[in-house]
Enzyme design. Structure first.
Site, PDB file in Angstrom:
ATOM      1  CB  SER A 244      -0.901  -0.021   1.248  1.00  0.00           C
ATOM      2  OG  SER A 244      -1.735   1.116   1.310  1.00  0.00           O
ATOM      3  CB  CYS A 245       1.995   3.779  -1.422  1.00  0.00           C
ATOM      4  SG  CYS A 245       1.167   3.780  -3.029  1.00  0.00           S
ATOM      5  N   GLY A 246       0.343   5.916  -0.810  1.00  0.00           N
ATOM      6  CA  GLY A 246      -0.593   7.023  -0.812  1.00  0.00           C
ATOM      7  C   GLY A 246      -1.745   6.840  -1.782  1.00  0.00           C
ATOM      8  CD1 TRP A 273      -3.624   8.314   3.922  1.00  0.00           C
ATOM      9  CD2 TRP A 273      -3.771   6.303   4.876  1.00  0.00           C
ATOM     10  NE1 TRP A 273      -4.017   8.502   5.221  1.00  0.00           N
ATOM     11  CE2 TRP A 273      -4.118   7.277   5.830  1.00  0.00           C
ATOM     12  CE3 TRP A 273      -3.794   4.953   5.251  1.00  0.00           C
ATOM     13  CZ2 TRP A 273      -4.480   6.951   7.139  1.00  0.00           C
ATOM     14  CZ3 TRP A 273      -4.148   4.637   6.556  1.00  0.00           C
ATOM     15  CH2 TRP A 273      -4.488   5.629   7.480  1.00  0.00           C
TER      16      TRP A 273
END
Length: 287
Positions: A244-246, A273
């Site tokens: 996952s990330c932004g 996110w």
């Protein structure tokens, strides 16, 4: 395995290797740069100023799922196929992705191709900065229209996770959730680049900022170092993993690093996110 210890070295192309094959009819070079909302730059405008000769540009916000307000979500297979054909890419094409920052969004292109069944995809190690630093030329403007091609996607749903899958994993953990954002954002101590996002992380997730996978010149670390970093984040092949990330871009660098060193496929939480932190009904941990 090559001298850097990579199990899948063909996925990472050096500037010297790309220079040697540039212009080959079975090769497509794609600039897939995506700047963050707070960077005040436009990837396509920068591409028109300077790009690797013959490269084309793929806008991940245009080649995306239009049914959701979330940014650059993976498009439906038919739309992805149309985008590939507009770039002159067929199922037999070898595709090399790069970005203007070094290694930020290039792995997203590799992952998109993998998700649609295309294994002849690679990332340019060090990106455009490494190309320029090595003395290779660039060109400006836009290339002529691509030659006609036909592309048939073969979607691999196990490489993509949605919010329901991540919520289920919070309730009953079975996969490692690895977050590629910088540590301060992961802890909720630094603001998100997109307005309206809560700070923090998904409960139970670990942190592996994508820049830690890279050396100072934005090339990937040797395999032994990548394996150690992945293992420290809980990714050692013993459990499934989700990156996952932004907004689902730098998460792909974690999936790419795992592929480089021969670990099992890592799925990507595409909403990341932007989706999780943009809602008020998802659990968040800070600190």
């Amino acid at each position: 395995m090559d001298d850097r210890g990579y199990a899948n070295p063909e996925a990472l192309v050096s500037v010297e290797e790309l220079s040697a094959i540039l212009g080959s009819p079975e090769l497509a070079v794609i600039d897939i740069t995506k700047y963050l909302p707070n960077e005040d730059k436009d990837g396509f405008a920068e591409y028109r100023r300077a790009h690797i000769p013959g490269a084309r540009y793929l806008d991940i916000d245009a080649v995306a799922d239009r049914s959701t307000p979330l940014p650059h979500m993976l498009p439906p297979p038919a739309e992805f196929a149309a985008a590939m054909e507009s770039l002159g890419i067929s199922n037999a094409t070898r595709v090399v992705f790069y970005d203007q920052k070094g290694m930020s969004s290039a792995a997203r292109g590799w992952w998109m191709m993998r998700a649609f069944g295309h294994d002849r995809a690679a990332v340019l190690d060090g990106g455009l900065p490494a190309w320029i630093a090595a003395g290779h030329p660039t060109e400006a403007g836009e290339p002529p229209p691509a030659a006609a091609s036909a592309y048939a996607p073969a979607f691999r749903p196990w490489l993509v996770k949605d919010i329901r899958a991540v919520l289920g994993n919070v309730a009953e953990p079975h996969a490692v959730l690895v977050d590629a954002r910088p540590a301060a954002r992961f802890r909720g101590e630094a603001p998100e680049p997109r307005p309206g996002m809560r700070g923090g992380r998904v409960p139970g997730s670990t942190n592996l900022p994508h820049l830690t996978l890279l050396q100072a010149n934005a090339t990937f670390r040797p395999a032994a170092e990548l394996r150690a970093l992945l293992k420290e984040a809980g990714v050692d092949g013993s459990r499934p993993a989700i990156a996952s990330c932004g907004s689902g871009v730098t998460a792909c660098a974690i999936a790419f690093a795992a592929h480089l060193v021969g670990l099992p496929d890592i799925a990507v939480y595409d909403g990341s996110w932007t989706e999780w932190g943009g809602r008020d009904d998802t659990p968040v941990v800070t600190g």
